[in-house]
Design a protein around this motif. Sequence first.
Motif, PDB file in Angstrom:
ATOM      1  N   TYR A  96       0.851  -1.186   0.000  1.00 34.51           N
ATOM      2  CA  TYR A  96       0.000   0.000   0.000  1.00 34.51           C
ATOM      3  C   TYR A  96       0.886   1.233   0.000  1.00 34.51           C
ATOM      4  O   TYR A  96       1.903   1.276   0.693  1.00 34.51           O
ATOM      5  N   PHE A  98       1.194   5.006   1.042  1.00 33.71           N
ATOM      6  CA  PHE A  98       0.623   5.988   1.965  1.00 33.71           C
ATOM      7  C   PHE A  98       1.664   7.073   2.211  1.00 33.71           C
ATOM      8  O   PHE A  98       2.797   6.786   2.603  1.00 33.71           O
ATOM      9  N   TYR A 139      -6.180  -2.473   3.635  1.00 31.41           N
ATOM     10  CA  TYR A 139      -5.873  -1.091   3.974  1.00 31.41           C
ATOM     11  C   TYR A 139      -7.038  -0.196   3.558  1.00 31.41           C
ATOM     12  O   TYR A 139      -7.780  -0.495   2.613  1.00 31.41           O
ATOM     13  N   GLU A 141      -7.828   4.398   3.751  1.00 36.15           N
ATOM     14  CA  GLU A 141      -7.202   5.676   4.102  1.00 36.15           C
ATOM     15  C   GLU A 141      -8.231   6.791   4.114  1.00 36.15           C
ATOM     16  O   GLU A 141      -9.093   6.852   3.234  1.00 36.15           O
ATOM     17  N   LEU A 146      -4.053   6.051   8.065  1.00 36.40           N
ATOM     18  CA  LEU A 146      -4.053   4.757   7.397  1.00 36.40           C
ATOM     19  C   LEU A 146      -4.668   3.716   8.328  1.00 36.40           C
ATOM     20  O   LEU A 146      -4.227   3.540   9.464  1.00 36.40           O
ATOM     21  N   LYS A 165      -4.916   1.947  13.518  1.00 35.33           N
ATOM     22  CA  LYS A 165      -4.839   3.267  12.890  1.00 35.33           C
ATOM     23  C   LYS A 165      -3.427   3.809  13.004  1.00 35.33           C
ATOM     24  O   LYS A 165      -2.790   3.696  14.049  1.00 35.33           O
TER      25      LYS A 165
END
Length: 271
Positions: A96, A98, A139, A141, A146, A165
């Motif tokens: 992922y 982020f 995941y 967001e 995240l 979190k």
Amino acid sequence: MILNLARYITIFSLCSIHPVFSQNWLPMDKGIDCLYPSTVVRSIFVDSAADKLYISGLFTQDGNCVPMRGMAEWNGNSWDSIGNATEGIAIKRPMYLFNDTIYMSGNFYNINTNEYLAKWNGSFWDTLTQSQNTTILSYAEKDGILYMGGSFDFPGGDSTFMIKKYDGSQFLGDIPYCFSSSGGYVNAMAFYQDTLYVGGYYTLLPCKALGGLGKWDGTDLQLVSSEFANNGANCAIQAMVEYQGELYMGGYFLQTNGYAGNHIMKWNGTN
């Protein structure tokens, strides 16, 4: 008139011919396999800003037998390992992106069989503090936070399937409901209409009544709709994504058990 009409038809037909292109699958160098029969690519994602393609899965070398364990980057011509080729093995965990940073859970730094949550700092994989025995399966967001769903076993705690979190530098808390290491899992999450939807397979009461799909109200998971109620044995959500204002979800569920679709359906907030 007949001859002239035929002439015009011929001209029109010639002008209307479209070129036909053959469409073929193309290899990516020699692929991801070097005499290892169990090789599997499990996850693919694109960093649009950097214009890079990443893959993860169960592999230890590319097709040229260059070592790269579980994670690789495609540069347009060949595969490159993401960091040191012996740093990690991803198996089937998704990546992922982020805050311009890649996150991945897997076995890192050759540390026995423990799973760690790690982030790519541009040079090497950096494991996060208190992330031992961590398996991330999904995941989501929102607002710079995240949400990571999976199995966690932080120091001082039991293995519990839950949602953690994270703000990019520290963990902020968790959602420890409905999941346990006895078999339940959270495999898909998505924010839809400002609400976090959580899908998986719930094994603990009273969350079995959610039937594999819940929505987070800030305190607890709530039932999404009546067809899911008390139907946990017949439903396992595997994937969710918002598309054109509706929430699409896929997994194991059937119309014969009262669901709208077989294995895939969409939700508009009411139906």
